[in-house]
Scaffold this motif. Structure first.
Motif, short mmCIF file in Angstrom:
data_model
loop_
_atom_site.label_atom_id
_atom_site.label_comp_id
_atom_site.label_asym_id
_atom_site.label_seq_id
_atom_site.Cartn_x
_atom_site.Cartn_y
_atom_site.Cartn_z
N ARG A 61 0.81 -1.22 0.00
CA ARG A 61 0.00 0.00 0.00
C ARG A 61 0.85 1.27 0.00
NH1 ARG A 61 -1.99 3.80 -0.92
NH2 ARG A 61 -3.97 4.74 -0.30
N THR A 66 -3.43 6.25 -3.66
CA THR A 66 -4.79 5.83 -3.27
C THR A 66 -5.59 5.42 -4.50
OG1 THR A 66 -4.78 7.31 -1.35
CG2 THR A 66 -6.92 6.56 -2.15
N HIS A 70 -7.17 1.64 -4.99
CA HIS A 70 -8.61 1.48 -5.11
C HIS A 70 -9.01 0.99 -6.49
CE1 HIS A 70 -9.55 4.38 -1.52
NE2 HIS A 70 -8.88 3.29 -1.17
#
Length: 204
Positions: A61, A66, A70
């Protein structure tokens, strides 16, 4: 931090197992060839793909934006569930009865596909070592592999041009579904030589 990561991995593994068992139970309890059964079965495929995506993406991660993380999770769900669209493409009809009464398996259910994707992943790991490329290939591999593995408990795997094999025993299917995403994390981490500090954050 290690204890937190370990607990989260255990939780996701149990959640994956629970979704598999519950989805299979509800699918089997639904009326044969009904819309409800098709929706439950397809949703289960998608959730399995999504949870595998969480397990895969989590350790990396901090190396992803982000949006990238996602996007991978969204694609994991959509591909794992969207594979069944080939039933309608093969039937050339939007009617569920036509899609479920095909004389042969539709093309996206050929288990040669995840083998090809896995081969591409191994080549990428060897020659490129691009984390983003490896993760995207792994997302597609897991989506196809888990979908085919779940379907194989009824009909076995179909490897074109070799043919089909016997149905997969249910315990093997569960164990395989749980271990596959963890194996992919291990394979990528080992090949790209990530440091322990790059594994600290596991949540998306």
């Amino acid at each position: 931090m290690f204890a937190k990561i370990f607990k989260l991995k255990i939780f996701l593994s149990f959640l994956l197992c629970f979704v598999c068992i519950l989805g299979d139970y509800l699918t089997n309890r639904s009326k044969s060839r009904s819309v409800t059964k098709a929706l439950v079965d397809n949703t289960t495929h998608g959730l399995v793909g999504l949870i595998c995506g969480f397990i895969l993406v989590g350790p990396f991660r901090e190396r992803l934006t982000t949006c990238e993380a996602h996007s991978m999770l969204l694609v994991a769900y959509l591909v794992a569930s969207g594979i069944d669209a080939d039933h309608f493409l093969e039937a050339r009809s939007f009617k569920l009865t036509d899609a479920l009464n095909l004389p042969k398996r539709p093309f996206l259910h050929c288990s040669t596909i995840p083998l090809v994707i896995f081969t591409l992943l191994l080549m990428t790991l060897k020659f490129s070592k691009s984390l983003i490329a490896c993760l995207w290939l792994s997302v597609f591999f897991l989506a196809f592999a888990t979908h085919h593995l779940r379907d194989s408990i009824r009909r076995g795997h179909w490897f074109y041009p070799l043919g089909s094999v016997n149905p997969t025993p249910y315990p093997i299917y569960l164990i395989g579904s749980i271990l596959l995403p963890h194996f992919m994390v291990y394979l990528i981490s080992r090949s790209i030589h990530l440091n322990q500090s790059q594994h600290e954050e596991f949540t998306v």
